[in-house]
Design a protein around this motif. Structure first.
Motif, mmCIF file in Angstrom:
data_model
loop_
_atom_site.group_PDB
_atom_site.id
_atom_site.type_symbol
_atom_site.label_atom_id
_atom_site.label_comp_id
_atom_site.label_asym_id
_atom_site.label_seq_id
_atom_site.Cartn_x
_atom_site.Cartn_y
_atom_site.Cartn_z
ATOM 1 N N VAL A 43 4.534 8.439 5.564
ATOM 2 C CA VAL A 43 4.105 7.068 5.838
ATOM 3 C C VAL A 43 2.681 7.033 6.377
ATOM 4 O O VAL A 43 1.854 6.235 5.925
ATOM 5 N N ALA A 341 9.724 3.879 2.648
ATOM 6 C CA ALA A 341 8.979 3.225 3.720
ATOM 7 C C ALA A 341 7.511 3.045 3.349
ATOM 8 O O ALA A 341 6.915 1.995 3.621
ATOM 9 N N VAL A 345 5.810 -0.578 3.472
ATOM 10 C CA VAL A 345 5.320 -0.708 4.839
ATOM 11 C C VAL A 345 4.572 -2.020 5.037
ATOM 12 O O VAL A 345 4.668 -2.652 6.099
ATOM 13 N N SER A 373 -1.209 0.443 2.111
ATOM 14 C CA SER A 373 -0.520 1.714 1.906
ATOM 15 C C SER A 373 -0.681 2.120 0.449
ATOM 16 O O SER A 373 -0.552 1.291 -0.461
#
Length: 414
Positions: A43, A341, A345, A373
């Protein structure tokens, strides 16, 4: 179906319920810790990739990828542009003139870089036309001395479209100081906002007005700015073009003006990646403690296997398999959750903002208003490989220790 003894017993130990529940708890926490470490690393690196992409798009969408400029002002910029366009890596070439100065408005001053552009052609090499929040880029007319300012500069001076301010530029002269200031009134015709520091350091005027302010002949420009297919090839491409044009030209590229920023971002990503790798290492080496306790708990079983003919290598393989299963499962779960994730995100942060009523990223404070992201599969593969390797290395010592158990010593008190 036939399975080697080490794999059969190792997987059975992993599934079996132990008499010592504390060992099961430590084994589970090792697996969870490894998964969380992999998840966090995926992440965080994806978010850093997103930040780098946003900064690259915004900053390098405004500044030239490369420039070809004359040693003296160019009377005709088209031959240089035509020579540049012959290179297959060049997508567009447009004229420009740059100068540094100071903006003054009602007693307030700030340094600024003024870029003279051709509004009709600027869209070929820049994203500024897509980020005008007030006015229009085409309102830059030759002879009218209009200026398009960044949103931070406009907010600092509290100016809007239609206001007038003063540009002060230095001029070489025969005066005792050698430099005298030259002033020019500019009319604000537009305001842009790209969400980067350029909003507070860049202003745009018409290229003809820039030539007049430099006291050049009408039509003269400093050079041509280029847009490339791959901006990371800018130094080589610019050098090739200048080599073909001769000594009357010189080249520059974005690595000289913005390279330090992106080098710092790359170094930051590397250092954060190494720090997060420590989390995976801690979780992986918890496997050592788990396996050592399992070895102590299974000492009698190991001794019985040895008396039945199991070799030290087979005993070692049993616990390598057991530790590797923990590592594979933890890495696999962490990798799957990390990918999910990383892909969501931005949505998750938006949901938290709506739920709490607070903005984590406000455009008034930060250059971006959301959490970007960008998942890169090579990063995922590298992180998962690191987790698997560390997990495997963590099994070697406990497994070796198990292989050294002597049956007579282990069964003495049984």
């Amino acid at each position: 179906m036939f399975r080697p003894l080490s794999i059969f017993i190792g997987t059975r130990y992993t599934r079996a319920k132990r008499r010592n529940h504390f060992i099961s708890f430590i084994s589970m926490t090792s697996m969870i810790g490894l998964g969380l470490g992999v998840l966090a690393m995926i992440v965080v690196l994806s978010v850093m990739n997103g930040f780098q992409r946003e900064m690259s798009t915004r900053i390098l969408g405004m500044v030239p990828h490369a420039v070809i400029q004359g040693v003296k002002p160019l009377d005709d910029w088209k031959p240089a542009a035509d020579a540049a366009l012959q290179n297959p890596e060049v997508l567009a070439a447009v004229p420009f003139t740059e100068m540094d100065g100071m903006l003054s408005y009602k007693g307030s001053m700030q340094p600024i870089q003024i870029s003279g552009i051709d509004p009709a052609r600027e869209g070929q090499v820049s994203i500024v036309a897509d980020h005008i929040v007030q006015g229009r880029l085409n309102d830059l007319k030759p002879g009218e001395f209009g200026v398009v300012l960044g949103e931070i500069t406009a907010r600092r001076f509290r100016v809007n479209v239609g206001d007038r301010l003063t540009l002060i530029v230095p001029e070489l002269s025969s005066a005792p100081g050698g430099i005298t200031p030259r002033m020019q009134r500019l009319n604000v015709v537009g305001i842009f906002k790209v969400g980067a520091e350029l909003d507070g350091s860049l202003g745009l005027i018409h290229v003809a007005d820039a030539a007049q302010m430099q006291r050049w002949q009408p039509g003269q420009v400093q050079g041509v700015r280029l847009k490339l297919k791959d901006l990371y090839d800018a130094p080589q491409v610019a050098s090739q073009i200048v080599a073909g044009l001769g000594s009357a030209y010189k080249a520059d590229d974005w690595t000289h003006t913005q390279g330090s920023l992106f080098s710092a971002m790359k170094m930051e990503k590397t250092m954060i990646g190494l720090l997060l790798l420590m989390i995976i290492a801690v979780a992986a080496f918890n496997i050592i403690a788990t396996l050592i306790m399992v070895v102590n708990d299974k000492g009698a079983d190991i001794a019985i296997l040895r008396t039945l003919g199991a070799t030290p290598r087979q005993i070692m393989g049993i616990f390598v398999v057991q530790g590797s299963v923990i590592g594979v499962f933890g890495t696999l779960v962490g990798g799957i959750l990390g990918v999910v994730a990383a892909l969501n995100v931005s949505t998750l942060v938006g949901w938290v903002e709506r739920l709490s009523g607070q903005h984590i990223f406000t455009s008034d404070v930060y250059f971006i208003s959301n959490l970007p992201s960008e998942l890169q599969w090579p990063d995922v593969a590298l992180i998962c490989a690191a987790g698997l390797v560390l997990s495997f290395l963590a099994t070697i010592y406990p497994a070796w220790r198990a292989s050294q158990i002597q049956p007579a010593h282990a069964l003495r008190y049984e």
